[in-house]
Design an enzyme around this catalytic site. Structure first.
Site, PDB file in Angstrom:
ATOM      1  N   SER A   1       0.825  -1.234  -0.065  1.00  0.00           N
ATOM      2  CA  SER A   1      -0.229  -0.134  -0.134  1.00  0.00           C
ATOM      3  C   SER A   1       1.107   1.207  -0.072  1.00  0.00           C
ATOM      4  CB  SER A   1      -0.695   0.093   1.106  1.00  0.00           C
ATOM      5  OG  SER A   1      -2.239   0.843   0.959  1.00  0.00           O
TER       6      SER A   1
ATOM      7  N   ASP B   1      -9.879  -3.278  -5.824  1.00  0.00           N
ATOM      8  CA  ASP B   1      -9.412  -2.613  -4.845  1.00  0.00           C
ATOM      9  C   ASP B   1      -9.879  -0.978  -5.019  1.00  0.00           C
ATOM     10  OD1 ASP B   1      -7.956  -1.283  -2.758  1.00  0.00           O
ATOM     11  OD2 ASP B   1      -5.895  -1.920  -3.355  1.00  0.00           O
TER      12      ASP B   1
ATOM     13  N   HIS C   1      -8.473  -4.483  -1.378  1.00  0.00           N
ATOM     14  CA  HIS C   1      -7.145  -4.038  -0.746  1.00  0.00           C
ATOM     15  C   HIS C   1      -6.513  -5.096  -0.035  1.00  0.00           C
ATOM     16  CE1 HIS C   1      -4.377  -0.688   0.141  1.00  0.00           C
ATOM     17  NE2 HIS C   1      -4.686  -1.030   1.271  1.00  0.00           N
TER      18      HIS C   1
END
Length: 720
Positions: free
Chosen positions: A570, A656, A691
């Site tokens: 991320s 995501d 995600h």
């Protein structure tokens, strides 16, 4: 294009070539041509074809690791007690707990009645036998049937124990469907609410449920009240129009107040409402002041009701950067006074209130800590000297409050663990200090913690700052230096990556790999100052800290560039992209999970999910030319050049909503086009996940095995 495999031999595997479609954007007089912006549209069959081609290419290029992946999966599975349960937590008339069963992907949420009002000892649960009166609240395996992806959002029982509110996401986009179950009959109500955020909160009377919805940018912005069994339209309770602010909903620990929290990255506001007055009006606790963050909890001290306010306000011209704590009578919020003063060496994170205790959560020395004030032994309002910290013997560890849903609990449940010690759940008798072990994470296969060691190193940054590094390895690995080494980093949002035990990590450590956490600036390990010096116009410190830490490990003989792999996900994926540009020669592999590598382009577009909220973290390049220039100077995608990049593995998910798949796809396409090393640049996209990647524990273990096999290959810990 001819590539090399990890052994340095040429291979005929061909890279999927991404077409180039020039798209110009202009900001602050700067014209940028983006050749791969066309990869943004996931409804375009050509985009899907590109992702599928990349998946096939990655599969072909890692096919030789299939045996190792299966071996690692078997190791993870063999060390995990598949049929297991959590420690029951008491709330109201029931003990609540979770079960997992061998062969099933998801957990089962259960409860059983307490034996008596003074029953505070959790029942002992057999793996294969129900407790007297045990009932299943929710079996996620049943809810997940027919879906490739499944995630549970809300799971909350009303105060009277009669109703369950739960929400599910079967796509991965974090938009949930909220349902209600009558626990007396086991029947689901016909009332279904689509498109909610993850949580739900009950009023005291169990007639009203509060939930949230999100705007087009996926920002939770509205709180609604749903009246059970009444029908009609739900009531808008609160709406936040400012796109910088995220809305949350909860209760105080006492369950006396409903709480709406509104926060940007630098400013927050808290609204409260008595939980027994659910149709009343929420009131603000301390208003909203730009640059001031605070939270509020309800406490009863000396028989009086207070709100305990954790804040970073300015007092006498000095801002409480590491936060301070005030208390204010609930009926006279203007009569605030200080409870715990600001301390530059102690980052206050929270204060939890119980009927008999106050629990301070803070961090110092790059470790999380707790300290407890026993209100039964304090005359009047406690001071910092009344807070006592439980001590642990390990150099590196994590400690925090465990599941303590009951306000009037006579003992506090805490969680403890380290890199080498499996997680423990303890009951703490505050008066005596006695600790009772309720559960230790089971590690099958004869795990012996004494065979592993952990330590803290301090790497010097170029500007003289000491960067804390957490190191874990098998004891005999030290004699084999330099060793294969994985260095992991994050460094954003004041998020701290603390010591924790990992079953899957053992498959790395047992093959001689040293694992290092680099606690770089931008994270929260060393307090708010550490964070402030790794965000907006100081963001480059995050990247240079990581490179300096890696160079330190090489210079000190821990590893070599040929044995060194970096990993982050991320915002940590942005870190990976940045260090790939800064020091490609330093690593023999970089793993970037859901990487935020096209950060400038994303933060320039306020129509994208969560962009405006992110301006306080990264700066606002849309309206500020200096921020634009600074971000452009480090954003990974913008700075890919013809350079000898190491092998790179990028992982992303099609659904995501936090970091769009587009970022990894564009980055990999550009890297594959210009890298001069011949090293494989791989992209793996989960086509039905969000995600957090795939759902279901066995699928997750398979994904972990895939990643670990690649890491072991690139560190040289295993041969093909």
């Amino acid at each position: 294009m001819t590539e090399q495999n990890p052994a340095g031999e040429s291979t005929d595997v061909q890279v999927p070539t991404a077409k180039k479609v020039p798209v110009e954007r202009t900001h602050h007089g700067d014209v940028v041509t983006d050749q791969y912006e066309w990869l943004r549209d996931k409804d375009d069959p050509e985009v899907i074809a590109f992702l599928e081609a990349q998946n096939a290419y990655t599969a072909a290029h890692t096919d030789q690791l299939d045996g190792l992946r299966k071996q690692i999966f078997a190791e993870i599975k063999g060390r995990t007690k598949e049929t297991d349960m959590s420690v029951p937590s008491r709330r109201g008339r029931y003990w609540y707990f979770g079960r997992t069963q061998e062969g099933k992907q998801y957990g089962i949420r259960c409860r059983c009645p307490i034996r008596s009002d003074d029953d505070w000892t959790p029942p002992e649960i057999a793996d294969d036998a129900p407790l007297p009166g045990e009932e299943i609240l929710l079996d996620a395996n049943v809810e997940a049937q027919g879906h490739e992806f499944f995630s549970l959002g809300a799971l909350t029982v009303s105060d009277d124990g009669n109703w369950l509110a739960f929400s599910t996401d079967v796509v991965g986009d974090e938009r949930y469907t909220l349902r209600f179950k009558d626990l007396r009959s086991g029947e689901l109500l016909d009332e279904v609410i689509e498109g909610t955020a993850g949580g739900a909160v009950w009023s005291t009377d169990a007639r009203h449920v509060f939930y949230q919805t999100v705007d087009e940018a996926w920002r939770p912005d509205t709180v609604w009240r749903h009246d059970i069994g009444v029908g009609g339209d739900d009531v808008t309770v609160f709406h936040e129009p400012d796109e910088r602010y995220w809305v949350g909903m909860g209760t105080t620990h006492s369950d006396r107040y409903l709480v709406i929290g509104v926060g940007s990255k630098i400013t927050s506001e808290v609204y409260v409402l008595p939980a027994d007055d659910p149709t009343g009006e929420f009131r603000s606790v301390a208003g909203r002041v730009e640059g001031v963050e605070y939270s509020a909890e309800h406490a009863v001290i000396g028989g009086e009701d207070y709100f305990v306010i954790v804040h970073n306000e300015v007092r006498d011209g000095v801002k409480a950067e590491n936060f301070a704590i005030d208390i204010a009578p609930v009926d006279d919020l203007s009569a605030r006074r200080e409870l715990i003063a600001h301390d530059p060496d102690r980052r206050i994170e929270d204060l939890d209130a119980f009927a008999d205790y106050l629990v301070l959560s803070y961090r110092s020395g790059a470790l999380p800590r707790i300290a407890i004030a026993d209100l039964r032994r304090v005359q009047g309002i406690p001071t910092i000297d009344d807070f006592v910290e439980p001590h642990f013997d390990q150099e590196l560890y994590s400690v925090g409050l465990g599941g303590n849903p009951e306000w009037s609990t006579p003992r506090l449940r805490i969680g403890y663990g380290s890199f080498v010690e499996p997680t423990e759940i303890l009951d703490l008798d505050v008066a005596t200090g006695e600790r009772t072990l309720l559960k230790r994470q089971v590690v099958l296969g004869g795990y012996d913690a004494s065979e592993y060691e952990q330590t803290r190193l301090w790497a010097p940054a170029a500007d003289g700052t000491a960067i804390p590094l957490s190191v874990v390895r098998r004891r005999e690995t030290d004699a084999n230096r330099p060793a294969p080494l994985l260095i992991y980093g994050y460094g954003s949002y004041e998020t701290s990556i603390d010591p924790s035990f990992s079953v899957s990590r053992l498959s790395m450590l047992d093959r001689g790999v040293v694992f290092v956490l680099a606690h770089v600036r931008g994270g929260g390990e060393m307090g708010r100052y550490w964070y402030e010096n790794g965000k907006t116009l100081t963001k480059k410190n995050t990247f240079t800290d990581f490179v300096d830490a890696a160079r330190y490990l090489v210079d000190e003989g821990w590893t070599t560039p040929q044995q060194l792999v970096a990993e982050g996900g991320s915002a940590g994926g942005l870190l990976m992209g940045a260090v790939a540009n800064l020091a490609p020669e330093l690593f023999n592999g970089i793993l970037a999970a859901v990487p935020f590598v096209d950060a400038l382009n994303s933060i320039l577009d306020p129509s994208l999910p969560l962009t405006v909220i992110e301006w306080d973290e990264w700066g606002d390049p849309l309206h500020d030319a200096d921020v634009y220039a600074y971000m452009k100077s480090y954003t990974p995608y913008e700075n890919v050049t013809a350079a000898p990049y190491p092998p790179i593995l990028a992982l992303t998910s099609l659904n995501d909503t936090r970091v769009l798949f587009t970022e990894a796809a564009k980055w990999v396409a550009k890297l594959q086009d210009v890298s001069t090393s011949g090293n494989p640049i791989l992209l793996k996209t989960e086509m039905s996940a969000g995600h957090g990647g795939v759902s279901g524990r066995y699928k997750q273990w398979e994904e972990i095995a895939f990643e670990l096999a690649w890491i072991l290959q690139q560190t040289g810990a295993v041969s093909e």
